[in-house]
Design a protein around this motif. Structure first.
Motif, mmCIF file in Angstrom:
data_model
loop_
_atom_site.group_PDB
_atom_site.id
_atom_site.type_symbol
_atom_site.label_atom_id
_atom_site.label_comp_id
_atom_site.label_asym_id
_atom_site.label_seq_id
_atom_site.Cartn_x
_atom_site.Cartn_y
_atom_site.Cartn_z
ATOM 1 N N UNK A 102 1.081 -1.313 0.270
ATOM 2 C CA UNK A 102 -0.098 0.178 0.387
ATOM 3 C C UNK A 102 0.595 1.316 -0.012
ATOM 4 N N UNK A 103 2.066 1.712 0.501
ATOM 5 C CA UNK A 103 2.887 2.161 0.735
ATOM 6 C C UNK A 103 3.602 2.638 -0.899
ATOM 7 N N UNK A 104 4.241 0.964 -1.580
ATOM 8 C CA UNK A 104 4.113 1.468 -2.950
ATOM 9 C C UNK A 104 3.430 2.101 -3.592
ATOM 10 N N UNK A 105 2.072 1.925 -3.647
ATOM 11 C CA UNK A 105 1.065 2.379 -4.446
ATOM 12 C C UNK A 105 1.371 3.660 -4.002
ATOM 13 N N UNK A 106 0.507 3.660 -3.574
ATOM 14 C CA UNK A 106 0.637 6.118 -2.438
ATOM 15 C C UNK A 106 1.744 6.197 -3.030
ATOM 16 N N UNK A 107 3.679 6.035 -3.414
ATOM 17 C CA UNK A 107 4.426 6.660 -4.001
ATOM 18 C C UNK A 107 3.597 6.813 -5.342
ATOM 19 N N UNK A 108 3.266 5.713 -6.031
ATOM 20 C CA UNK A 108 3.645 5.161 -7.264
ATOM 21 C C UNK A 108 2.253 6.524 -7.936
ATOM 22 N N UNK A 109 1.073 6.322 -7.192
ATOM 23 C CA UNK A 109 0.063 7.102 -7.469
ATOM 24 C C UNK A 109 0.419 8.420 -7.480
ATOM 25 N N UNK A 110 1.589 9.052 -6.165
ATOM 26 C CA UNK A 110 1.567 11.066 -6.327
ATOM 27 C C UNK A 110 2.204 10.809 -7.662
ATOM 28 N N UNK A 111 3.570 9.917 -8.338
ATOM 29 C CA UNK A 111 4.126 10.520 -9.039
ATOM 30 C C UNK A 111 3.618 10.193 -10.251
ATOM 31 N N UNK A 112 2.518 9.452 -10.385
ATOM 32 C CA UNK A 112 1.963 8.810 -11.207
ATOM 33 C C UNK A 112 3.537 8.457 -12.763
ATOM 34 N N UNK A 113 3.929 7.618 -12.193
ATOM 35 C CA UNK A 113 5.129 7.052 -12.559
ATOM 36 C C UNK A 113 4.422 5.511 -13.727
ATOM 37 N N UNK A 114 3.179 5.395 -14.090
ATOM 38 C CA UNK A 114 2.266 4.449 -14.656
ATOM 39 C C UNK A 114 2.227 5.527 -16.070
ATOM 40 N N UNK A 115 2.256 7.375 -16.118
ATOM 41 C CA UNK A 115 2.115 7.241 -17.336
ATOM 42 C C UNK A 115 2.060 7.183 -18.577
ATOM 43 N N UNK A 116 3.559 6.346 -18.781
ATOM 44 C CA UNK A 116 3.733 6.202 -19.313
ATOM 45 C C UNK A 116 3.203 5.227 -20.639
ATOM 46 N N UNK A 117 3.159 4.410 -19.306
ATOM 47 C CA UNK A 117 3.321 2.942 -19.852
ATOM 48 C C UNK A 117 1.216 2.304 -19.584
ATOM 49 N N UNK A 118 0.584 3.431 -18.811
ATOM 50 C CA UNK A 118 -0.370 2.573 -18.857
ATOM 51 C C UNK A 118 -1.553 3.971 -18.128
ATOM 52 N N UNK A 119 -2.541 3.274 -18.976
ATOM 53 C CA UNK A 119 -3.966 4.656 -19.389
ATOM 54 C C UNK A 119 -4.052 5.351 -17.874
ATOM 55 N N UNK A 120 -4.108 3.686 -16.975
ATOM 56 C CA UNK A 120 -4.978 4.425 -15.738
ATOM 57 C C UNK A 120 -4.600 3.897 -14.389
ATOM 58 N N UNK A 121 -4.187 4.915 -13.554
ATOM 59 C CA UNK A 121 -3.581 4.411 -12.621
ATOM 60 C C UNK A 121 -4.308 2.692 -12.036
ATOM 61 N N UNK A 122 -5.026 2.029 -12.055
ATOM 62 C CA UNK A 122 -6.183 1.220 -11.153
ATOM 63 C C UNK A 122 -4.811 -0.269 -12.564
#
Length: 354
Positions: A102-122
């Motif tokens: 959960x703590x890792x996901x919080x960081x991923x959400x804050x930094x939007x590290x998924x923005x170049x590989x996925x359309x959504x955080x989900x």
């Protein structure tokens, strides 16, 4: 979808015991190995798997036929204790790892590290963890309360438990939610059980609309609700705790708490107001000829328990454990005492109240 209930869906998610999807561990390992400072993920996973080394050999476990209700042998008691300790440790490890995720996901959400590989955080969460986006959101929402609960109680709650205590947090605040978890854990241990999401939900539903703001008073109200809801009412017949030199108002210590066997004291019945200073001057036992036979048996049992409690003090256990005699024999006797007293206590708690 007709008949779809979001709460039911969440229940399914949090009650799911199938674990993460196959390959999820490898995905996490590959993605985090380059940035972790310390042991490799594979080493940490191996350390958890090595917990199984503490289990008794399967060949050494005696197979018991259906319907056998005989007492456990000394060897079986030792095997049972060792196995339960491994299980408790593994459960705690699993619960803790969930909140690390959960703590890792919080960081991923804050930094939007998924923005170049996925359309959504989900979508990112689903690929990374092998679990649904809803699961990830629930973990992140429950994270602050989970960490606070672990900090204050020393016990890491699982997501299902936090799902229930968050209801208390929303209505009464964080302190009340943590207190609810701690109280239900203690009461459950006194009954020889473990706190569940269902027991937390049941106690929460019995809380008054408003709780006192003073912590001690708030805890007292929650304790009363938990004892009444879970069956550990103060009027239950129970002998004083072995750890007490006094005979007043304590209860038999029961195994099954998170800190280890016999570590939690249960709230029990107060001594009769008519009893003397030593608890036996006026034991309230009526003459047999005017009391029904079965009630005589119960009253005689209560009298004997009071006498035993005066004799078997904490010092008796300490001296027995420190003696030169076979320590295995001491442990056998200690475990047998815990088993017998817990069985009697359970019978009393489950007996009719009216």
């Amino acid at each position: 979808m007709a008949g779809y209930d979001a709460s039911d869906a969440l229940d399914d998610l949090f009650d799911d015991d199938r674990g993460y999807a196959v390959g999820a561990g490898t995905a996490v390992e590959k993605r985090t190995e380059a940035i972790l400072d310390g042991p490799k993920p594979a080493d940490s996973i191996d350390a958890v798997l090595r917990l199984a080394d503490g289990l008794p050999s399967m060949d050494a476990v005696r197979e018991v036929t259906e319907g056998d209700t005989s007492d456990l042998t000394e060897l079986e008691l030792e095997q049972k204790a060792a196995t339960e300790e491994v299980i408790r440790t593994a459960l705690a490890t699993g619960d803790a790892s969930v909140w690390v995720i959960a703590q890792g996901l919080e960081r991923a959400a804050k930094g939007k590290w998924w923005r170049r590989t996925h359309t959504t955080l989900g979508a990112y969460v689903e690929e990374l963890t092998g679990r649904s986006a809803v699961y990830g959101r629930q973990l992140r929402k429950g994270l602050p309360l989970a960490l606070e609960t672990a900090k204050q109680t020393g016990v890491v709650p699982n997501p299902g438990q936090i799902k229930e205590t968050r209801k208390t947090e929303r209505q009464h605040g964080t302190h009340a939610a943590v207190t609810l978890f701690d109280v239900v854990r203690e009461v459950s241990a006194a009954l020889g059980e473990r706190p569940t999401a269902a027991s937390l939900r049941a106690v929460h539903e019995e809380l008054p609309a408003q709780l006192p703001t003073i912590p001690d008073q708030q805890r007292a109200v929650i304790e009363q609700a938990a004892q009444q809801t879970l069956g550990l009412e103060s009027a239950a017949i129970a002998a004083p705790a072995f750890g007490s030199e006094s005979n007043t108002g304590a209860a038999i210590a029961a195994p099954g708490g998170d800190e280890g066997e016999g570590s939690t004291e249960a709230g029990g019945a107060a001594q009769s107001p008519s009893a003397g200073a030593d608890g036996a001057a006026d034991d309230g036992i009526e003459d047999a000829e005017i009391v029904p036979e079965h009630l005589v048996t119960l009253k005689d049992t209560l009298k004997k328990l009071r006498e035993l409690n005066k004799t078997v003090t904490q010092d008796v256990f300490i001296q027995a454990a420190a003696g030169e005699a076979d320590h295995a024999e001491y442990l056998r006797v200690r475990n047998a005492i815990i088993k017998s007293t817990t069985e009697l206590r359970t019978k009393a708690l489950r007996a009719p109240k009216e």
